[in-house]
Design a protein around this motif. Structure first.
Motif, PDB file in Angstrom:
ATOM      1  N   ILE A   1      32.102  36.749  40.474  1.00  0.00           N
ATOM      2  CA  ILE A   1      33.176  37.657  40.876  1.00  0.00           C
ATOM      3  C   ILE A   1      32.987  38.082  42.332  1.00  0.00           C
ATOM      4  CG2 ILE A   1      34.193  39.925  40.417  1.00  0.00           C
ATOM      5  CD1 ILE A   1      33.534  39.395  37.437  1.00  0.00           C
TER       6      ILE A   1
ATOM      7  N   THR B   1      39.990  37.644  36.130  1.00  0.00           N
ATOM      8  CA  THR B   1      39.270  38.906  35.948  1.00  0.00           C
ATOM      9  C   THR B   1      40.267  40.003  35.568  1.00  0.00           C
ATOM     10  OG1 THR B   1      37.625  38.239  37.582  1.00  0.00           O
ATOM     11  CG2 THR B   1      37.755  40.585  37.069  1.00  0.00           C
TER      12      THR B   1
ATOM     13  N   ILE C   1      36.107  41.904  44.392  1.00  0.00           N
ATOM     14  CA  ILE C   1      36.165  40.464  44.120  1.00  0.00           C
ATOM     15  C   ILE C   1      36.120  39.722  45.455  1.00  0.00           C
ATOM     16  CG2 ILE C   1      37.523  38.603  43.079  1.00  0.00           C
ATOM     17  CD1 ILE C   1      38.724  40.682  41.171  1.00  0.00           C
TER      18      ILE C   1
END
Lengths: 470, 470
Positions: free
Chosen positions: A144, A163, A198
């Motif tokens: 991530i 995500t 992210i």
């Protein structure tokens, strides 16, 4: 050397065994996957979000810089400490406790320290998978923090797209825990704060828990190796296949003849589908897949692929095609990276372009590179379906030009300048930013964007975290 | 009243005709799609990013609050001024100049003021479309500022997923133009700043230009109306269809019998597929689609759908099913919203849940609402495939309880508290935040998240823009 009182205090917070200081224990945490070695003041291995918060809060209050480390498989030196010996590594490797599958929601909640392979193994009986397909085996938090892409981006997108939610510890004096770990697929109630964490290499906060989108495991797959009639035709080939196959198309990967030859030499067990060993200059790996078991009356995917290839053959977009078993064709694709590494000294680039520009960039490099930098072999491969190219250059093993950084730096700058400034491409398509490419962030990022990014970094973490300076 | 010198100065910047001040000219800009009317000091209609920058810079320097307005089709009062008469409307309706299609990249660059219908009309001959499918016809900038979802979210995702790049004007004294309008599909070179402007209702900056992902236009479609055996089975039905159909499945929409009856009454030309007019309590609209023309030997999608429904029938997940022509079935779906509005006074909710919780929430409401709030009819419909529910409540037309806001507010709070606090759902799934639901943002957003969001708003726009306070 860090004050031993700090070590004692950190041990008090998360346990004696959870703070490493011996050189032998720390070595693996100090060494990156590809590049140089740093030196850590300590390695803290918290086992829960609350422990991460405690460690971060303590270090912020005492001015100790922490570098978050996940699977340490990244390629930009983002997860290892510098050589000063003053930075602590905050490892996620004990943060593996949570695994909460929601089949109806097609999602899973996991602790950030879980390995990708472990996650998919635990999902195996559910018929679902986390659809990011990589060569490496990172931990989820790092995936991530770097927003990895992979070989099936074309179908499933990147980690960002997959995500749903994150739990994050901010680098403030309280180690504030930000619970953004919603499992909703649709939720527009303000700033989507998780986006800040992210792809920002752990500089904005430490990711401790994630909710991920899952997809049905493909139960039918067919693959082919295509030889385009010419580099000019690659883009039309992609357009034609997308029109004919729609969301069936799950990979459209480019492989240079140089990279394929390197793989064949390095892994003798690979089957070479090319007669008389004449490997073409450029090939495309195509995969189509779907999630249902074959129904009565339904064409098999091999039949679908044959039909589509016949149409494309008709349109003279390809000179040759080999339909073969997925495991054989992917085995060659997966061997490219290692094969190329064994050809000499690797200078690797992770570029991306508008999809229509990929082949033009490669042609430009083939035309101009030899005159500029002699004895450098182009061994590119990559993800043409999303515009990505692992543009690998190989220099002979004992080349004296590699004895200092000058040659490599001048080569890198020349390639990046063309990719970024002339083609509008990216110097980091899916490896994110770390010390290894910080200078290029500084070079190519306009001042107004740097200013805003730096403002955000101050708002989230006061700049106290990570190895990158946005 | 605003100082007339300001009006003259703004006219100097973008032209006399581009700044409206007459009541008759401004009326349409002062009135929202569903809710109350505000009063504007002026309406500025810049025709380029540079003109937007000039207007924003001027207003920031002179402390004039601007409310960006795109298609003004939003449902949370986010694009209209308040009643003070001191705010200026910054309309995007003349920002329509750019249309730059890149077929190879499957992307298009457009000015933010383009209507969705106009964009898709211009794309018609390319075989590509912007895949966000809505009842309304917004302008693109507003779609991004609210991060709209729509009926095909399940296949294509939301606007965020389909936005490659943005150009944005910040609300600082320079009206800084932030060029984030990259057309790359993969680019991890720092903070993905465009995410800040997606779904934040124009409060962080004014979107002036966008690069959008396009998808192949579906060339085969099949639809069916399914009657689940019981509410408990809906989730299993969705899982079964996803496993059997994978990415073919492009819509899985829930429709209550009350909403369908309202549509049938309001639009007599709709075909009622239910024998003896007995509309079931709950139905699912299923659509499957693909982009290729039917190939020889390929099963048609109607055949695929029949085969999958036979499997599902076997599993006793449905009590009834009608395969029918897409235009007929979608006509009913699209008539729901208007039909419900004509039943009485509408109190509309835009909720979302974990997918497995949608039906449980609806059952809970059916069980508890009547005792709490008499004479209120539940006419829900929505996007079960992504957990979204347009939970509509209808109160009799001349109900005295609606004479002030007390009844409505207590009803809203009761529903939202259960949805958000007990189910972990969202009070704004796809309509974003505006004055209409600002109080619920304040009620449900934890302080640490509000604090960070407010910090970001200061970094981007110094809080000088829009109608929302994050």
């Amino acid at each position: 050397m860090l004050d031993t009182n700090h070590i004692a205090a950190l041990r008090e917070l998360i346990g004696d065994h959870a703070v490493l200081t011996e050189a032998a224990d720390m070595a693996a945490y100090e060494t990156g996957a590809r590049y140089d070695k740093g030196r850590a003041a300590f390695v803290a291995r918290p086992a829960s979000t609350e422990q991460v918060s405690a460690v971060v809060a303590y270090c912020v209050r005492h001015g100790i810089r922490l570098v978050p480390q996940s699977g340490n498989t990244g390629l930009v030196s983002g997860s290892t400490p510098d050589v000063s010996g003053t930075q602590g590594v905050l490892s996620l490797d004990r943060l593996t406790g949570i695994f909460d599958l929601d089949v109806a929601n097609r999602s899973v909640r996991v602790a950030a320290g879980q390995r990708l392979s472990e996650l998919n193994a635990r999902l195996e009986n559910s018929g679902l998978c986390f659809p990011i397909d990589l060569g490496a085996d990172p931990r989820i938090g790092g995936m991530i923090a770097t927003n990895t892409g992979g070989s099936r981006f074309l179908r499933y997108g990147d980690v960002r797209r997959n995500t749903l939610g994150l739990k994050v510890v901010l680098a403030d004096a309280e180690g504030t825990i930000l619970d953004l770990a919603s499992d909703l697929r649709k939720n527009n109630t303000g700033v989507d704060l998780k986006q800040l964490f992210i792809g920002t290499s752990g500089s904005f906060g430490v990711i401790t828990e994630c909710v991920l989108n899952l997809e049905a495991v493909p139960r039918q797959t067919a693959t082919a190796l295509l030889v385009p009639s010419s580099p000019d035709q690659v883009s039309d080939l992609l357009i034609a296949m997308e029109a004919s196959l729609g969301t069936y198309l799950s990979a459209f990967e480019g492989m240079s003849g140089n990279a394929v030859r390197a793989a064949l030499d390095h892994v003798p067990s690979l089957r070479n589908p090319f007669q008389d060993a004449a490997v073409p200059d450029f090939m495309i790996l195509v995969e189509i897949s779907r999630s249902n078991a074959l129904r009565t009356g339904e064409q098999s995917l091999d039949e679908v692929l044959e039909a589509v290839l016949a149409e494309i053959w008709e349109g003279q977009l390809i000179a040759d095609a080999f339909v073969g078993p997925p495991h054989e064709i992917w085995a060659m694709r997966h061997a490219l990276s290692d094969g190329v590494k064994h050809r000499g000294r690797l200078i690797a680039f992770d570029l991306s372009f508008r999809r229509g520009d990929v082949m033009q960039f490669l042609e430009r490099m083939k035309a101009e590179l030899p005159a500029k930098f002699a004895d450098v072999t182009i061994c590119d491969f990559g993800h043409i379906g999303d515009g990505g190219v692992h543009f690998n250059l190989v220099v002979p093993k004992h080349d004296v030009r590699m004895s200092d950084g000058i040659f490599e730096n001048s080569l890198r700058t020349w390639v990046f300048d063309i990719a970024v400034q002339e083609f509008g491409g990216s110097y980091s398509a899916e490896h994110a930013v770390g010390p290894k490419n910080q200078a290029f962030y500084d070079r190519y990022t306009p001042p107004e964007i740097r200013k805003l990014a730096a403002g955000l970094r101050v708002v989230t973490s006061a700049g106290a975290l990570g190895s990158v300076k946005f």
